[in-house]
Design an enzyme around this catalytic site. Structure first.
Site, PDB file in Angstrom:
ATOM      1  N   GLU A   1      65.001 -22.686 -11.560  1.00 60.49           N
ATOM      2  CA  GLU A   1      64.498 -21.472 -12.200  1.00 60.49           C
ATOM      3  C   GLU A   1      63.274 -21.745 -13.069  1.00 60.49           C
ATOM      4  O   GLU A   1      63.265 -22.666 -13.879  1.00 60.49           O
ATOM      5  CB  GLU A   1      65.601 -20.855 -13.053  1.00 60.49           C
ATOM      6  CG  GLU A   1      65.179 -19.587 -13.778  1.00 60.49           C
ATOM      7  CD  GLU A   1      66.322 -19.011 -14.595  1.00 60.49           C
ATOM      8  OE1 GLU A   1      67.299 -18.555 -13.975  1.00 60.49           O
ATOM      9  OE2 GLU A   1      66.240 -19.023 -15.829  1.00 60.49           O
TER      10      GLU A   1
ATOM     11  N   GLU B   1      64.478 -13.091  -9.988  1.00 62.02           N
ATOM     12  CA  GLU B   1      65.670 -12.959 -10.826  1.00 62.02           C
ATOM     13  C   GLU B   1      65.392 -12.046 -12.012  1.00 62.02           C
ATOM     14  O   GLU B   1      64.303 -12.072 -12.580  1.00 62.02           O
ATOM     15  CB  GLU B   1      66.092 -14.319 -11.378  1.00 62.02           C
ATOM     16  CG  GLU B   1      66.320 -15.412 -10.363  1.00 62.02           C
ATOM     17  CD  GLU B   1      66.625 -16.713 -11.068  1.00 62.02           C
ATOM     18  OE1 GLU B   1      67.431 -16.716 -12.023  1.00 62.02           O
ATOM     19  OE2 GLU B   1      66.044 -17.736 -10.690  1.00 62.02           O
ATOM     20  N   SER B   2      66.380 -11.276 -12.384  1.00 61.11           N
ATOM     21  CA  SER B   2      66.361 -10.404 -13.571  1.00 61.11           C
ATOM     22  C   SER B   2      65.416  -9.213 -13.387  1.00 61.11           C
ATOM     23  O   SER B   2      64.387  -9.296 -12.723  1.00 61.11           O
ATOM     24  CB  SER B   2      65.964 -11.167 -14.840  1.00 61.11           C
ATOM     25  OG  SER B   2      66.896 -12.179 -15.142  1.00 61.11           O
TER      26      SER B   2
ATOM     27  N   GLU C   1      75.653 -10.651  -8.563  1.00 62.37           N
ATOM     28  CA  GLU C   1      76.177 -11.506  -9.621  1.00 62.37           C
ATOM     29  C   GLU C   1      77.416 -10.944 -10.323  1.00 62.37           C
ATOM     30  O   GLU C   1      77.482  -9.761 -10.659  1.00 62.37           O
ATOM     31  CB  GLU C   1      75.077 -11.724 -10.655  1.00 62.37           C
ATOM     32  CG  GLU C   1      75.390 -12.798 -11.683  1.00 62.37           C
ATOM     33  CD  GLU C   1      74.127 -13.322 -12.320  1.00 62.37           C
ATOM     34  OE1 GLU C   1      73.629 -14.362 -11.853  1.00 62.37           O
ATOM     35  OE2 GLU C   1      73.612 -12.674 -13.258  1.00 62.37           O
TER      36      GLU C   1
ATOM     37  N   ASN D   1      62.502 -16.177 -13.074  1.00 62.31           N
ATOM     38  CA  ASN D   1      63.265 -15.318 -13.976  1.00 62.31           C
ATOM     39  C   ASN D   1      62.309 -14.426 -14.757  1.00 62.31           C
ATOM     40  O   ASN D   1      61.454 -14.928 -15.499  1.00 62.31           O
ATOM     41  CB  ASN D   1      64.102 -16.165 -14.943  1.00 62.31           C
ATOM     42  CG  ASN D   1      65.159 -15.353 -15.672  1.00 62.31           C
ATOM     43  OD1 ASN D   1      65.127 -14.121 -15.667  1.00 62.31           O
ATOM     44  ND2 ASN D   1      66.090 -16.026 -16.310  1.00 62.31           N
TER      45      ASN D   1
ATOM     46  N   LYS E   1      76.207 -20.258 -11.677  1.00 64.12           N
ATOM     47  CA  LYS E   1      75.096 -19.979 -12.586  1.00 64.12           C
ATOM     48  C   LYS E   1      75.524 -20.367 -14.000  1.00 64.12           C
ATOM     49  O   LYS E   1      76.427 -19.764 -14.576  1.00 64.12           O
ATOM     50  CB  LYS E   1      74.695 -18.506 -12.528  1.00 64.12           C
ATOM     51  CG  LYS E   1      73.321 -18.243 -13.116  1.00 64.12           C
ATOM     52  CD  LYS E   1      72.891 -16.809 -12.904  1.00 64.12           C
ATOM     53  CE  LYS E   1      71.477 -16.604 -13.434  1.00 64.12           C
ATOM     54  NZ  LYS E   1      71.193 -15.183 -13.656  1.00 64.12           N
TER      55      LYS E   1
ATOM     56  N   LYS F   1      79.033 -10.932 -13.642  1.00 59.70           N
ATOM     57  CA  LYS F   1      78.459 -11.168 -14.974  1.00 59.70           C
ATOM     58  C   LYS F   1      79.099 -10.206 -15.967  1.00 59.70           C
ATOM     59  O   LYS F   1      78.902  -8.997 -15.887  1.00 59.70           O
ATOM     60  CB  LYS F   1      76.937 -10.950 -14.905  1.00 59.70           C
ATOM     61  CG  LYS F   1      76.172 -11.175 -16.183  1.00 59.70           C
ATOM     62  CD  LYS F   1      74.682 -10.959 -15.912  1.00 59.70           C
ATOM     63  CE  LYS F   1      73.816 -11.287 -17.099  1.00 59.70           C
ATOM     64  NZ  LYS F   1      72.375 -11.109 -16.797  1.00 59.70           N
TER      65      LYS F   1
END
Length: 268
Positions: free
Chosen positions: A164, A215-216, A53, A185, A115, A55
């Site tokens: 998500e 995710e995350s 990503e 997430n 995103k 970010k």
């Protein structure tokens, strides 16, 4: 926090709609459709895929990385073996833009994810027009009718929606909406806290034919192994990459972990 972000998204969306007519976006999207990339193939292999990503910031961490050249970062990610690139395009809390999406799209050959906090079909046309192959749809940000409509519209214009979730109920809603790619997430969007056990708990509830993305909270190969053991087909990683000294090597380490032969027998 989610409501605060959505208020800003609505305001920015209204401004963009005044300056860019929908019909013009549709013309741009039609041109972009000729260069679509195969998203599902990127996640259907034997290995655990890595989505890296771009970010700059987040509400939980604030500013993380300046990223003056998102295209160069994306090329590093691709050189490290990333199967797809995620680009934050929300400006107020994440420091992103549609220009970042365009720059990344033009610099790599792998699929690109927009995103953002998508609440309108206008944003889907924006995503397609600016080169996205995938788009994020957050269940917590959408009523069910809107979620179903956006999933269907995304697919109709050549986008793969990454839907998500964070709770059991949201998994059910994603499945009912027909999601083919479901991301879990680990970060609670209300509290911003990360619980790395969430994927392990929710993965068994996701339909078996859906692509499962963690995710995350992915800090390195060890976290990838844990997610893979719980059934992840891919991991989405941002913070640990942009705050590290060598994004290319960090991606390569994750990709190497994701291709470990032991995972092929462990994944559900």
């Amino acid at each position: 926090m989610l409501n605060e972000i959505l208020d800003g998204v609505r305001a920015d969306l209204a401004d963009r709609q005044q300056h860019m007519p929908l019909e013009r976006l549709k013309e741009m999207a039609a041109h972009a459709a000729s260069s679509s990339r195969d998203v599902m193939a990127a996640f259907r292999g034997q290995d655990v895929a890595v989505i890296a990503e771009v970010k700059r910031a987040s509400p939980s961490r604030g500013a993380m990385a300046a990223i003056p050249d998102p295209a160069a970062l994306a090329r590093d990610y691709e050189a490290g073996g990333a199967s797809a690139i995620s680009v934050l395009t929300e400006p107020r809390h994440f420091g992103g833009s549609l220009d970042d999406l365009v720059a990344v799209r033009e610099s790599v050959a792998v699929p690109v994810l927009r995103k953002d906090f998508i609440i309108s079909s206008y944003q889907l046309w924006e995503a397609r027009a600016h080169g996205a192959d995938m788009v994020l749809l957050i269940v917590a940000a959408l009523e069910q009718n809107a979620l179903v409509s956006l999933v269907e519209r995304a697919e109709s214009i050549g986008l793969i929606p990454l839907v998500e979730v964070h709770t059991d109920a949201e998994v059910v809603r994603a499945a009912d909406a027909g999601a083919k790619v479901i991301g879990v997430n680990a970060r609670n969007l209300a509290t911003l806290e990360v619980d790395r056990k969430v994927f392990e708990r929710l993965a068994p509830l996701i339909p078996g034919d859906a692509v499962k993305i963690a995710e995350s909270g992915i800090r390195g190969p060890r976290d990838l192994f844990q997610c893979a053991a719980a059934g992840a087909d891919a991991v989405l990683v941002g913070e640990s990459l942009v705050t590290g000294k060598d994004p290319r090597s960090a991606v390569a380490d994750l990709v190497t972990a994701g291709s470990h032969p032991a995972l092929r027998g462990d994944r559900p």
